[in-house]
Design a protein around this motif. Structure first.
Motif, PDB file in Angstrom:
ATOM      1  N   ASP A 119       0.449  -4.653 -16.107  1.00 49.04           N
ATOM      2  CA  ASP A 119       0.476  -4.829 -17.884  1.00 49.04           C
ATOM      3  C   ASP A 119       1.244  -3.622 -18.058  1.00 49.04           C
ATOM      4  O   ASP A 119       1.174  -1.963 -17.728  1.00 49.04           O
ATOM      5  CB  ASP A 119      -1.176  -3.697 -17.021  1.00 49.04           C
ATOM      6  CG  ASP A 119      -2.037  -3.745 -18.978  1.00 49.04           C
ATOM      7  OD1 ASP A 119      -1.305  -3.550 -19.431  1.00 49.04           O
ATOM      8  OD2 ASP A 119      -3.544  -3.989 -18.678  1.00 49.04           O
ATOM      9  N   HIS A 120       1.821  -3.886 -19.119  1.00 51.22           N
ATOM     10  CA  HIS A 120       2.838  -3.111 -19.737  1.00 51.22           C
ATOM     11  C   HIS A 120       1.754  -1.488 -20.301  1.00 51.22           C
ATOM     12  O   HIS A 120       2.227  -0.699 -21.076  1.00 51.22           O
ATOM     13  CB  HIS A 120       3.507  -3.178 -21.036  1.00 51.22           C
ATOM     14  CG  HIS A 120       4.765  -2.751 -21.111  1.00 51.22           C
ATOM     15  ND1 HIS A 120       5.256  -1.649 -21.028  1.00 51.22           N
ATOM     16  CD2 HIS A 120       5.855  -3.377 -20.696  1.00 51.22           C
ATOM     17  CE1 HIS A 120       6.464  -1.483 -20.601  1.00 51.22           C
ATOM     18  NE2 HIS A 120       7.195  -2.867 -21.059  1.00 51.22           N
ATOM     19  N   ARG A 121       0.230  -2.123 -20.433  1.00 55.31           N
ATOM     20  CA  ARG A 121      -0.458  -0.336 -21.290  1.00 55.31           C
ATOM     21  C   ARG A 121      -0.194   0.518 -19.794  1.00 55.31           C
ATOM     22  O   ARG A 121      -0.399   1.664 -20.235  1.00 55.31           O
ATOM     23  CB  ARG A 121      -1.579  -0.866 -21.171  1.00 55.31           C
ATOM     24  CG  ARG A 121      -2.249  -1.866 -22.416  1.00 55.31           C
ATOM     25  CD  ARG A 121      -3.336  -2.506 -22.980  1.00 55.31           C
ATOM     26  NE  ARG A 121      -3.457  -3.409 -21.656  1.00 55.31           N
ATOM     27  CZ  ARG A 121      -4.585  -3.448 -21.586  1.00 55.31           C
ATOM     28  NH1 ARG A 121      -5.736  -3.642 -22.579  1.00 55.31           N
ATOM     29  NH2 ARG A 121      -5.748  -3.961 -20.362  1.00 55.31           N
ATOM     30  N   VAL A 122      -0.364   0.028 -18.542  1.00 53.83           N
ATOM     31  CA  VAL A 122      -0.445   1.550 -18.044  1.00 53.83           C
ATOM     32  C   VAL A 122       0.961   1.830 -17.304  1.00 53.83           C
ATOM     33  O   VAL A 122       1.260   3.629 -16.973  1.00 53.83           O
ATOM     34  CB  VAL A 122      -1.282   1.353 -16.607  1.00 53.83           C
ATOM     35  CG1 VAL A 122      -2.108   0.013 -16.637  1.00 53.83           C
ATOM     36  CG2 VAL A 122      -0.085   0.013 -15.350  1.00 53.83           C
ATOM     37  N   CYS A 123       2.201   1.288 -17.496  1.00 53.35           N
ATOM     38  CA  CYS A 123       3.200   2.650 -17.102  1.00 53.35           C
ATOM     39  C   CYS A 123       4.436   1.608 -18.347  1.00 53.35           C
ATOM     40  O   CYS A 123       4.155   0.550 -19.115  1.00 53.35           O
ATOM     41  CB  CYS A 123       3.145   2.028 -15.523  1.00 53.35           C
ATOM     42  SG  CYS A 123       3.784   0.162 -15.161  1.00 53.35           S
ATOM     43  N   ASP A 124       5.669   2.156 -17.920  1.00 56.15           N
ATOM     44  CA  ASP A 124       7.113   1.384 -18.781  1.00 56.15           C
ATOM     45  C   ASP A 124       7.677   0.857 -17.007  1.00 56.15           C
ATOM     46  O   ASP A 124       7.084   0.560 -16.131  1.00 56.15           O
ATOM     47  CB  ASP A 124       7.216   2.402 -19.389  1.00 56.15           C
ATOM     48  CG  ASP A 124       7.069   3.012 -21.119  1.00 56.15           C
ATOM     49  OD1 ASP A 124       5.847   2.129 -21.523  1.00 56.15           O
ATOM     50  OD2 ASP A 124       6.679   4.229 -20.773  1.00 56.15           O
ATOM     51  N   GLY A 125       8.536   0.132 -18.220  1.00 59.10           N
ATOM     52  CA  GLY A 125       9.952  -0.229 -16.862  1.00 59.10           C
ATOM     53  C   GLY A 125      10.039  -0.271 -16.419  1.00 59.10           C
ATOM     54  O   GLY A 125      10.562  -0.199 -14.904  1.00 59.10           O
ATOM     55  N   GLY A 126      10.665   1.801 -16.164  1.00 55.76           N
ATOM     56  CA  GLY A 126      10.517   2.514 -15.559  1.00 55.76           C
ATOM     57  C   GLY A 126       9.846   2.391 -14.133  1.00 55.76           C
ATOM     58  O   GLY A 126      10.288   2.706 -12.923  1.00 55.76           O
ATOM     59  N   THR A 127       8.530   2.534 -14.252  1.00 51.66           N
ATOM     60  CA  THR A 127       7.626   3.130 -13.454  1.00 51.66           C
ATOM     61  C   THR A 127       7.306   1.444 -12.211  1.00 51.66           C
ATOM     62  O   THR A 127       7.348   1.263 -10.911  1.00 51.66           O
ATOM     63  CB  THR A 127       5.868   3.066 -13.560  1.00 51.66           C
ATOM     64  OG1 THR A 127       6.098   4.376 -14.044  1.00 51.66           O
ATOM     65  CG2 THR A 127       4.894   3.522 -12.307  1.00 51.66           C
ATOM     66  N   ALA A 128       7.836   0.301 -13.185  1.00 50.28           N
ATOM     67  CA  ALA A 128       7.183  -0.767 -12.816  1.00 50.28           C
ATOM     68  C   ALA A 128       8.703  -0.912 -11.521  1.00 50.28           C
ATOM     69  O   ALA A 128       8.367  -1.755 -10.757  1.00 50.28           O
ATOM     70  CB  ALA A 128       6.885  -2.074 -13.180  1.00 50.28           C
ATOM     71  N   THR A 143       0.577  -1.264   0.116  1.00 50.30           N
ATOM     72  CA  THR A 143      -0.195  -0.137   0.045  1.00 50.30           C
ATOM     73  C   THR A 143       1.199   1.086  -0.349  1.00 50.30           C
ATOM     74  O   THR A 143       0.515   2.682  -0.588  1.00 50.30           O
ATOM     75  CB  THR A 143      -0.764   0.038   1.074  1.00 50.30           C
ATOM     76  OG1 THR A 143      -0.352  -0.073   2.186  1.00 50.30           O
ATOM     77  CG2 THR A 143      -1.714  -0.946   1.379  1.00 50.30           C
ATOM     78  N   ALA A 144       2.161   1.116   0.904  1.00 51.60           N
ATOM     79  CA  ALA A 144       2.875   2.152   0.200  1.00 51.60           C
ATOM     80  C   ALA A 144       3.545   2.824  -0.584  1.00 51.60           C
ATOM     81  O   ALA A 144       3.141   3.769  -1.071  1.00 51.60           O
ATOM     82  CB  ALA A 144       3.566   1.979   1.559  1.00 51.60           C
ATOM     83  N   ALA A 145       3.568   1.226  -1.468  1.00 52.12           N
ATOM     84  CA  ALA A 145       4.509   1.691  -3.212  1.00 52.12           C
ATOM     85  C   ALA A 145       3.632   2.140  -3.364  1.00 52.12           C
ATOM     86  O   ALA A 145       4.207   2.397  -4.678  1.00 52.12           O
ATOM     87  CB  ALA A 145       4.992  -0.051  -2.832  1.00 52.12           C
ATOM     88  N   LEU A 146       2.003   2.128  -3.730  1.00 49.23           N
ATOM     89  CA  LEU A 146       1.478   1.760  -4.675  1.00 49.23           C
ATOM     90  C   LEU A 146       0.642   3.443  -4.623  1.00 49.23           C
ATOM     91  O   LEU A 146       0.693   4.232  -5.053  1.00 49.23           O
ATOM     92  CB  LEU A 146       0.323   1.308  -4.291  1.00 49.23           C
ATOM     93  CG  LEU A 146      -0.461  -0.514  -5.168  1.00 49.23           C
ATOM     94  CD1 LEU A 146      -1.481  -0.848  -4.490  1.00 49.23           C
ATOM     95  CD2 LEU A 146       0.298  -0.389  -5.814  1.00 49.23           C
ATOM     96  N   ALA A 147       1.176   4.055  -3.106  1.00 46.51           N
ATOM     97  CA  ALA A 147       1.355   5.652  -3.370  1.00 46.51           C
ATOM     98  C   ALA A 147       2.174   6.233  -3.790  1.00 46.51           C
ATOM     99  O   ALA A 147       1.911   7.333  -4.093  1.00 46.51           O
ATOM    100  CB  ALA A 147       0.873   5.617  -1.667  1.00 46.51           C
ATOM    101  N   ARG A 148       3.190   5.256  -3.778  1.00 45.77           N
ATOM    102  CA  ARG A 148       4.255   6.279  -4.527  1.00 45.77           C
ATOM    103  C   ARG A 148       4.230   5.913  -6.405  1.00 45.77           C
ATOM    104  O   ARG A 148       4.123   7.272  -6.992  1.00 45.77           O
ATOM    105  CB  ARG A 148       5.453   5.910  -4.357  1.00 45.77           C
ATOM    106  CG  ARG A 148       6.092   5.694  -3.030  1.00 45.77           C
ATOM    107  CD  ARG A 148       7.506   5.352  -2.651  1.00 45.77           C
ATOM    108  NE  ARG A 148       8.403   6.606  -1.141  1.00 45.77           N
ATOM    109  CZ  ARG A 148       8.995   7.167  -1.456  1.00 45.77           C
ATOM    110  NH1 ARG A 148       9.887   7.278  -2.844  1.00 45.77           N
ATOM    111  NH2 ARG A 148       9.414   7.900  -0.097  1.00 45.77           N
ATOM    112  N   TYR A 149       3.025   4.972  -6.587  1.00 44.97           N
ATOM    113  CA  TYR A 149       3.168   4.604  -7.849  1.00 44.97           C
ATOM    114  C   TYR A 149       2.592   4.289  -8.010  1.00 44.97           C
ATOM    115  O   TYR A 149       1.909   2.913  -8.068  1.00 44.97           O
ATOM    116  CB  TYR A 149       5.013   3.714  -8.231  1.00 44.97           C
ATOM    117  CG  TYR A 149       5.786   3.511  -8.264  1.00 44.97           C
ATOM    118  CD1 TYR A 149       6.893   4.058  -9.229  1.00 44.97           C
ATOM    119  CD2 TYR A 149       6.338   3.297  -6.220  1.00 44.97           C
ATOM    120  CE1 TYR A 149       7.874   4.475  -8.490  1.00 44.97           C
ATOM    121  CE2 TYR A 149       7.752   3.796  -6.447  1.00 44.97           C
ATOM    122  CZ  TYR A 149       8.438   4.806  -7.332  1.00 44.97           C
ATOM    123  OH  TYR A 149       9.296   4.705  -7.616  1.00 44.97           O
TER     124      TYR A 149
END
Length: 487
Positions: free
Chosen positions: A457-466, A323-329
């Motif tokens: 899902d590569h549609r919502v973000c690229d490798g940098g975000t993941a 949940t903390a990581a999802l708040a950042r990304y």
């Protein structure tokens, strides 16, 4: 006079279209009250006890245990308002009037208070007679006059209706109520007058017809096998000795086992197939030193004392880290509207977690996980896990997730490339935590190491975000103090 009402399988919510009968809770002839559970069914989401909106005597059940019924199919019929020797009229073909599943709960107008989607309280619809053409009736045979005969049953509140009419071209009384039973008998050319019913007062049930069909089929197969056997050799025919062929180590041929994809297994198959066909997923992974996380968990549980409340689990800590990581990304807490070609970023985190049960894999959802601390998340995970093990999760508790945490380390494996739980955008997989050689502060040491994998899902973000999301999770695992910046 009794009114026979037909109760249809209701819509149990969440767009479910069918259910499997797991266990009948009533028998034909039983007296049921309004809203009394009459059958336990398994949907693609959960196990559900279905209450009946009518009060009266059960006159027929449709579907055997293990069979699957579509929503809207007849489930059972109930004779309402019968207290003595009265029953359904054979002119109605033994069935109820075209009563909607949202009808009244009793003949006196009292309705069901336990409303499921698709039926509940309401006024009964107008009673209409359904006339069905009888098949296999000789046109030249004169119709013999007949009057309905009623078998009185003093020991039961409602008697069994005896339909008098032509069955398979023959005249005579037949103790049968259900039109399904008569139609099944006609289709398989079974003479109902030759059957002994196993129901109350000799009522012929579907099981009796099914048994007769099986016996007829077995007799037909035996006759066919006898006809296919070669004729007995005569004394003049030479006898040729046949040498059997022996294959050393060869196993006897076995028939392939076929298991239907339905219920939970079918729902999982459909969702995973749709995920793979629609979502262009990618996976990245990293090894992390979980020694400090395990030490922090031990300190938390020690501080709570022997009676200071439930222990904090590793899964709860990892969920709080997510949940903390999802708040950042927040890109990974979203879904894709393919029709509108839009990425829908969701406002809250409803965290799903994979749980293996006897019924298969289910994913209960912790609602509003972003508002909970590790202790609250852990308590909710424990509660939902217990419901999953007992098969009591409701459909609402299995849907609506926005991100999934999958701890496959409990199966003793290190890594995996999980399939995204459609329509979510990502899933974090956690392998087993085990001692491994690790370079710690420049020296080789034995540390508690875990492999983390993120499928996104590569549609919502690229490798940098993941990669940034996964790296933050790994940093929190290796140094739990990193979480203090987000608490």
């Amino acid at each position: 006079m009794a009114q026979v009402l037909e109760f249809k399988l209701p819509d149990l919510g969440e767009g479910l279209t069918e259910a499997e009968i797991v266990r009948w809770l009533v028998e034909v002839g039983d007296v049921v009250a309004i809203d009394q559970p009459v059958v336990e069914v398994e949907t693609a989401k959960a196990m559900v006890e279905v209450p009946c909106p009518y009060g009266g005597v059960v006159t027929a059940r449709f579907g055997e245990e293990g069979s699957e019924l579509p929503v809207g199919a007849p489930l059972l019929t109930v004779a309402v308002g019968a207290t003595d020797a009265s029953s359904a009229s054979p002119g109605d073909d033994g069935a109820a009037a075209d009563e909607p599943s949202g009808g009244s709960g009793s003949g006196s107008g009292s309705g069901s208070g336990n409303v499921l989607v698709g039926y509940g309280t309401g006024a009964p619809a107008a009673r209409r007679r359904r006339i069905r053409p009888e098949r296999n009736i000789a046109p030249a045979a004169p119709a013999a006059p007949a009057a309905p005969a009623v078998v009185s049953a003093p020991s039961r509140p409602a008697p069994v209706a005896v339909a008098v009419g032509e069955v398979n071209g023959r005249q005579g009384p037949v103790a049968v109520v259900s039109p399904l039973v008569r139609r099944l008998a006609r289709q398989h050319e079974i003479d109902l007058r030759g059957l002994t019913g196993s129901g109350p007062e000799g009522l012929i049930l579907r099981a009796d017809v099914d048994s007769a069909i099986r016996q007829t089929g077995q007799a037909t197969e035996a006759a066919a096998r006898t006809a296919a056997q070669p004729a007995t050799r005569t004394a003049a025919e030479p006898v040729v000795a046949e040498t059997p062929t022996v294959q050393v180590g060869a196993a006897a041929p076995a028939t392939a086992e076929r298991n239907p994809l339905r219920g939970v297994r079918g729902a999982v198959a459909d969702k995973l197939s749709r995920s793979r066909s629609e979502i262009p997923d990618a996976t990245c992974w990293v090894d992390a030193d979980a020694t400090e996380l395990m030490a922090a968990r031990a300190a938390m549980n020690a501080a709570s004392g022997p009676s200071g409340g439930p222990k904090v689990s590793v899964l709860a800590l990892l969920a709080r880290i997510c949940t903390a990581a999802l708040a950042r990304y927040p890109e990974l807490n979203s879904t894709v509207d393919t029709a509108a070609r839009e990425i829908v970023r969701l406002p809250g985190v409803h965290l799903g977690f994979a749980a293996q049960t006897e019924r298969g894999l289910v994913v209960p959802v912790v609602r509003d996980a972003h508002t909970r601390n590790a202790e609250s998340i852990g308590a909710e995970i424990a509660r939902l896990t217990e419901l999953a093990r007992t098969g009591k999760l409701s459909p609402a508790q299995l849907t609506g997730g926005t991100f999934t945490l999958n701890n496959y380390g409990v199966f003793g494996v290190d890594g995996s490339t999980p399939i995204i739980n459609h329509p979510e955008a990502a899933m974090l997989g956690v392998g087993r935590i085990m001692p491994k050689p690790w370079v710690h502060h420049g020296e080789l040491a034995v540390r508690q190491v875990v492999q983390l994998s993120l499928t996104f899902d590569h549609r919502v973000c690229d490798g940098g975000t993941a990669g940034g999301f996964l790296r933050y999770v790994a940093d929190c695992v290796e140094q739990p103090a990193v979480l203090l910046r987000t608490l």
